[in-house]
Design an enzyme around this catalytic site. Structure first.
Site, PDB file in Angstrom:
ATOM      1  N   THR A  45       0.855  -1.184   0.000  1.00 62.75           N
ATOM      2  CA  THR A  45       0.000   0.000   0.000  1.00 62.75           C
ATOM      3  C   THR A  45       0.896   1.240   0.000  1.00 62.75           C
ATOM      4  OG1 THR A  45      -0.198  -0.064   2.400  1.00 62.75           O
ATOM      5  CG2 THR A  45      -1.915  -1.195   1.131  1.00 62.75           C
ATOM      6  N   THR A  47       1.542   4.408   1.587  1.00 60.59           N
ATOM      7  CA  THR A  47       2.361   4.917   2.700  1.00 60.59           C
ATOM      8  C   THR A  47       3.254   3.827   3.269  1.00 60.59           C
ATOM      9  OG1 THR A  47       0.686   6.577   3.227  1.00 60.59           O
ATOM     10  CG2 THR A  47       2.285   6.069   4.958  1.00 60.59           C
ATOM     11  N   CYS A  48       2.738   2.622   3.336  1.00 60.43           N
ATOM     12  CA  CYS A  48       3.512   1.506   3.886  1.00 60.43           C
ATOM     13  C   CYS A  48       4.748   1.223   3.033  1.00 60.43           C
ATOM     14  CB  CYS A  48       2.641   0.260   3.977  1.00 60.43           C
ATOM     15  SG  CYS A  48       1.123   0.510   4.923  1.00 60.43           S
ATOM     16  N   SER A  49       4.599   1.282   1.723  1.00 59.65           N
ATOM     17  CA  SER A  49       5.690   0.957   0.804  1.00 59.65           C
ATOM     18  C   SER A  49       6.610   2.132   0.500  1.00 59.65           C
ATOM     19  CB  SER A  49       5.121   0.443  -0.524  1.00 59.65           C
ATOM     20  OG  SER A  49       4.526  -0.813  -0.346  1.00 59.65           O
TER      21      SER A  49
END
Length: 159
Positions: A45, A47-49
């Site tokens: 996703t 922000t996560c990545s």
């Protein structure tokens, strides 16, 4: 009830992801260790990545210099976590943990209902610092934010 400072982390089976995928009891991961566990709503996703996992990869050596291990948790299957770790060039020593059914996340009281977005149950974005399985510090993000669970923020709080 949400996990609190001073609580012992629950002992629930997770999937430890690396070159291989192996079941691991969470208690054995934390026993005798100083560890930062951070959770993301989903592998791959935005922000996560783009920010969350990359920050911990970038600052991995700074945590290790303080004798602190790092683990990333997501309510994803282990194969997704494995592919994500490879795509993000995660160091082998940074633990990637799949909580496929969200049991550990639910036991922490940090689940996120993302059904409105077609993502089902996920983990809230958070980080915690534990010593020998006992929570010493906890940072839970407000919905839609990315501030207090970043590698940079956590490092500053542990100084």
């Amino acid at each position: 009830m949400t996990v609190q400072i001073g609580d012992t982390l629950p002992d629930i089976q997770l999937q430890k992801v690396g070159n291989d995928i192996e079941p691991v009891a969470s208690a054995s991961l934390f026993a005798g260790n100083k560890m930062v566990l951070f959770a993301v709503p989903g592998a791959f996703t935005p922000t996560c990545s783009e920010r969350h996992l990359p920050g911990f990869v970038e600052h991995f050596d700074a945590f290790r210099a303080r004798g602190i291990d790092i683990a990333c948790l997501s309510v994803n299957d282990p194969f997704v976590m494995q592919a994500w770790a490879q795509s993000q060039q995660v160091p082998a020593e940074l633990l990637m943990l799949a909580d496929g059914n969200g049991e550990f996340t639910k036991a922490l009281g940090l689940e996120l209902d993302a059904t409105a977005y077609g993502m089902g149950l996920r983990a809230k974005r958070f980080a915690l610092y534990a010593e020998d399985g006992v929570v010493r510090q906890l940072w839970v993000e407000a919905p839609g934010e990315f501030k207090v669970s970043s590698a940079e923020y956590v490092l500053a709080q542990l100084s």
